[in-house]
Design an enzyme around this catalytic site. Sequence first.
Site, PDB file in Angstrom:
ATOM      1  N   HIS A 225      35.801  31.205  41.370  1.00  0.00           N
ATOM      2  CA  HIS A 225      36.628  31.096  42.486  1.00  0.00           C
ATOM      3  C   HIS A 225      35.606  31.578  43.851  1.00  0.00           C
ATOM      4  CE1 HIS A 225      39.474  31.837  45.507  1.00  0.00           C
ATOM      5  NE2 HIS A 225      39.298  32.983  45.814  1.00  0.00           N
TER       6      HIS A 225
ATOM      7  N   GLU B 279      59.382  33.752  62.247  1.00  0.00           N
ATOM      8  CA  GLU B 279      58.332  33.854  63.344  1.00  0.00           C
ATOM      9  C   GLU B 279      56.858  33.535  62.876  1.00  0.00           C
ATOM     10  OE1 GLU B 279      60.195  36.011  62.071  1.00  0.00           O
ATOM     11  OE2 GLU B 279      62.066  36.251  63.612  1.00  0.00           O
TER      12      GLU B 279
ATOM     13  N   HIS C 295      32.692  30.041  48.040  1.00  0.00           N
ATOM     14  CA  HIS C 295      33.629  29.753  47.027  1.00  0.00           C
ATOM     15  C   HIS C 295      33.347  28.514  46.525  1.00  0.00           C
ATOM     16  CE1 HIS C 295      35.404  32.784  49.519  1.00  0.00           C
ATOM     17  NE2 HIS C 295      36.299  33.186  48.704  1.00  0.00           N
TER      18      HIS C 295
ATOM     19  N   HIS D  20      63.915  47.779  66.840  1.00  0.00           N
ATOM     20  CA  HIS D  20      63.462  46.419  67.581  1.00  0.00           C
ATOM     21  C   HIS D  20      62.815  46.902  69.075  1.00  0.00           C
ATOM     22  CE1 HIS D  20      66.459  44.833  64.934  1.00  0.00           C
ATOM     23  NE2 HIS D  20      66.686  43.782  65.932  1.00  0.00           N
TER      24      HIS D  20
END
Lengths: 684, 684
Positions: free
Chosen positions: A264, A418, A29, A480
Amino acid sequence: MTYDKTDELAINTIRTLAIDATFEANSGHPGAPMGMAPVAHVLFNKFLTFNPKNPDWVNRDRFVLSNGHGCMLHYALLHLFGYALSIDDLKHFRQVDSITPGHPEAHDTPGIEVTTGPLGQGFANAVGLAIAQQHTAAVFNKPGYELINNHTFTFFGDGCAMEGIASEAASTAGHLQLGNLIAIYDDNHISIDGDTKCAFTEDVLKRFEAYGWHTQHVQDGDSDLEGIEAAIAKAKEVKDKPSVIKLTTTIGFGSKLQGTGGVHGNPLKSDDIKQVKEKFGFDPEKTFVVPQEVYDQYHKHAADGAAAEQEWNKLFEKYGSEHKELHADLARRLTRDLPEGWQNKLPTYKPSDPAIASRKLSESVLEAIYDTVPELLSGSADLTGSNNTRWKKAIDFQPPSLGIGDWSGRYLRYGVREHAMAAIMNGLSAYGTIIPAGGTFLNFVSYAAGAVRLSSLSHQRVIYVATHDSIGLGEDGPTHQPIETLAHFRALPNMMVWRPADGNETSAAYYMALTSKQTPSILALTRQNLPQLEGSTIEKAIKGGYVALENKDAAVTLVSTGSEVSICLEAVKTLKEKNVAARVVSLPCVEVFDAQDKEYKLSVIPDGIPAMSVEVMSTLGWEKYSHEQFGLNRFGASGPYKKVYEKFEFTPEGIAKRALATVDFYKDVKPLRSPLNRAFQQLI
Amino acid sequence: MTYDKTDELAINTIRTLAIDATFEANSGHPGAPMGMAPVAHVLFNKFLTFNPKNPDWVNRDRFVLSNGHGCMLHYALLHLFGYALSIDDLKHFRQVDSITPGHPEAHDTPGIEVTTGPLGQGFANAVGLAIAQQHTAAVFNKPGYELINNHTFTFFGDGCAMEGIASEAASTAGHLQLGNLIAIYDDNHISIDGDTKCAFTEDVLKRFEAYGWHTQHVQDGDSDLEGIEAAIAKAKEVKDKPSVIKLTTTIGFGSKLQGTGGVHGNPLKSDDIKQVKEKFGFDPEKTFVVPQEVYDQYHKHAADGAAAEQEWNKLFEKYGSEHKELHADLARRLTRDLPEGWQNKLPTYKPSDPAIASRKLSESVLEAIYDTVPELLSGSADLTGSNNTRWKKAIDFQPPSLGIGDWSGRYLRYGVREHAMAAIMNGLSAYGTIIPAGGTFLNFVSYAAGAVRLSSLSHQRVIYVATHDSIGLGEDGPTHQPIETLAHFRALPNMMVWRPADGNETSAAYYMALTSKQTPSILALTRQNLPQLEGSTIEKAIKGGYVALENKDAAVTLVSTGSEVSICLEAVKTLKEKNVAARVVSLPCVEVFDAQDKEYKLSVIPDGIPAMSVEVMSTLGWEKYSHEQFGLNRFGASGPYKKVYEKFEFTPEGIAKRALATVDFYKDVKPLRSPLNRAFQQLI
């Protein structure tokens, strides 16, 4: 003018090195290095203090390239300043076994602080590095001894700015008022899909203001070196807020394709390289050129950094005479060794001790050792009362102005973030004076997977306190209850996944987590109570696996972890009623067990009888340690945990039934080898 | 006054139902339902159009409780309005096999649109539902036929607001100018760790403004019903921006512990319940009380919704006479069946066709079918050119005002927001008229793990186009090379992980992904070219595994996937030179293979000879399909991909060497059973 031709030459040297390295590699890049060379030149030469000869000096300023794909920018700088990164290393950019890989890797390259490339990670690591500085300063600085006063700088691009992890980290940094953190946003309007207009039209500075950051905009990041310098200087003056500087730049500056996605992620074409070099006054026929005056300028700054470290070393020595214990503590922390004898504080348990949830057992470990292990910095992603991560006398790490803690506090309220928590922990660990432990439910460690992976790849000693580890959490239900999570992280290289069965095993898990300097750990802990096992000790458990119940006449080995070990021990009684003898192996950490010698491992899971694994989640991977597997390859259920266990037959009867089927199935196989016997070794 | 005693009674009925259900379950979250009952009452009765007798009516307003732990709020509403959710179901809250689990699950409970609880997910799902509405309206609405004009509403709390996924989704929604989306932020200042002051002090509304949202603040969410109604009405008027209403409420309103963390995640105590009920004018001795006038009010609104659906059905019928094809298309989409014969468009390949990267093969599938499968909506997390997810004639889904697409566009630029992408895809799928496909690198599907898990749990037909699937991506290096990723997602229930080896297998992967109405898919695709295999067909590959090269004299079966299958075929030649015959199995999808009958499976991986798996990533789980495993249980390397393959010996020679060791190791074992032969069945 503060800046002259040499500065321009240096900037263009960085650009052409990035052009040459990506062209040579036919990969990489060039755009970001070409666009950010000016700010990098200013930042590194005017603001950063570091000693290339000792990249580990604790009070160095930290620099994190969060847009890690632009790593040729950083590699070029490291070379120019005289780090142990040669021009040949630049020529081997992106080649097998080079120290200049496709994205920066902290563990392999001197001067790289953290491993970046996965977008947003570096930004959040920088927040961790800044917290670590603030905390370490609060603990060790004394009047006349400002030992720890470095800043943390990070570059980030539109990609990082879009990632949720960076949003979480930015909100955290704003809350924590981290005045030692300065982020430079490369506003080049280009991401891989082209103009940012197609997906990213928010007002980034306004968002950072909302988080509580100080914000500035430098319009001409391509050539306004004075403006860049003034903005960074201003940011350093702001002591009670992190700072972001939006720097509008031209990606691939100088290329025919500058300002487009074309520069890029692909090397420049030959003819483009030719015109760029001519424009910059470089010989288009030559590659990897560094003018001597650029080396001279950069080496001069490096020498200043080396001198600064010398001064610091003197100060630190003097500090030792006045603050002997603190001096010893900091010196010890930098070796990453723990205080001598700390392990004697680890709780031990007898079978007669009461049944306790392993999340509570974990809390008891923290209570027992926090005073002895001062580098331990605990925290939770807004589940403190559930994760049991906070010792009673803990003080929160908070800006003193909030009145709810101070900078020396050792408990971090990460919020419900988290992913940022994990990346911040990586930054805390990378700083060198802290061992972070951070809690959430095991199921939500998955939210942090991107950063957890980098804990492993970058060898950070971080501890994930992952409670509510199975269907045993009960009523919260399938949303969960982890099923796939342990398989996921057991498949991750350089990660210890611990699922202790009782108190001694929990202490063993902490022992290994804290003493393994290069390996992160996940401690999978129960919500529900677990009895103390007859056969467990810390010494046995630190082998990762051991025989919890031996029986030389056994027809089957039950291999289990965590909450299921005690049910297996009950199942042995059920089996005995059916005249089948069984033995039980507890395997709290397969990665550590794998590292034991073969003779030991075969004594645990021997030849001759079948082994059956028992764990209330995906069976994936258990074939490695057992002939048959009893697990849960479906989602769980919401209900009181004992009912849920019954529903899925994780009872002594359910286990015994399957153990009998296992014994029957393998009775005719000769020789019946332990699954640990393999035809060939794995690559490691 | 617009609101009277009956409204107050209804609000308190919701509150007491939440109190009673959590007390009965001795588990759950009463605080949010008690605090949000007023806004829920206003929203559902004054704004939402729905028919409880047909929760699938396509033009219903969508409601998402992103703070899913407060699900008793939603369950109470569903019951009161007359959905198929009885008072007994409320009494069985959080019990095994009830339809009122601990967090809302779309697949199990009528009226629940999406599965929430893991924080931030619902918010992002709502963005997906809103995009789906906007797109479906653009495709099907015609003058005089505003068939699709529903709104999407979501409630979210501080927890969701902190999660990065919600930040990503909010930025996306702002960019997309989703005027049909209204989010209500429960500003109750409490998260699990207590006062939000400890971790979350940003200015949330200012942040949403920065994203381009319309923002409002209602100060008294506890009792200002008129103010709530006015704010929602105002939000509906804003057509060119999503709206957020910050609603300041008192968590656990009415409890002695109101406004504290004490009411968040624990049932109220008996004495507290008594005083709350007395305060609300309820008999404290009775539980689960619903006054008849509340049923009457709610059933009246439900009847209005049923009537609205009747009207809509008439309109839709009339639409059929004027817009026959569109009518048929929408009617068909709602069955989730694909257009007849669509599969004939899938590309097929002969061995003589050129080697092509599977990411390009995937692009060819999209090019071939996009016109025939109009519900397919592709996209990428800013890796369009790398993921090859965009067909040439695709139009972007964009607000027309930006001039780069329109609402009927079928290509979504998700930005660098993997987690939100996945959750938005879940919302798109849940809407019922769209099949979303979204691209990123396989390694960064891990960033989205939280949402991918819910794709599986909530049975969404979404397709993750996961390119750059291994060390074969080469130069980008270990930060981008998946090792643990396939093991992770293979351990996830109800997920198809495909790793096709060539063109026919890629077509097969799409066939299964598109026709499995209840199962999401991850397609792991290469960056590097793959030859077209001799033995592959779509028909074989849709079995998940098949014999790619048979040999009745084989001494070993090589079991492989994706880019390694063709190397295994080369290895067969190397083995032949050493007088060892080998056969090769391609196993592009283990989950689909698992579902075949045993006889077929044993014909693929038979008894009598050992099997060795070959895949360039973690071996975890391959023990299920092979006796020995050749893989990579370490991180990869940065370099040209062929060099990386050589470094790790994934060459014909490296495979042959290990195959010989495998043959030798098992030559004395009798009987040598296929690993598919098991002692007992797994629970499913």
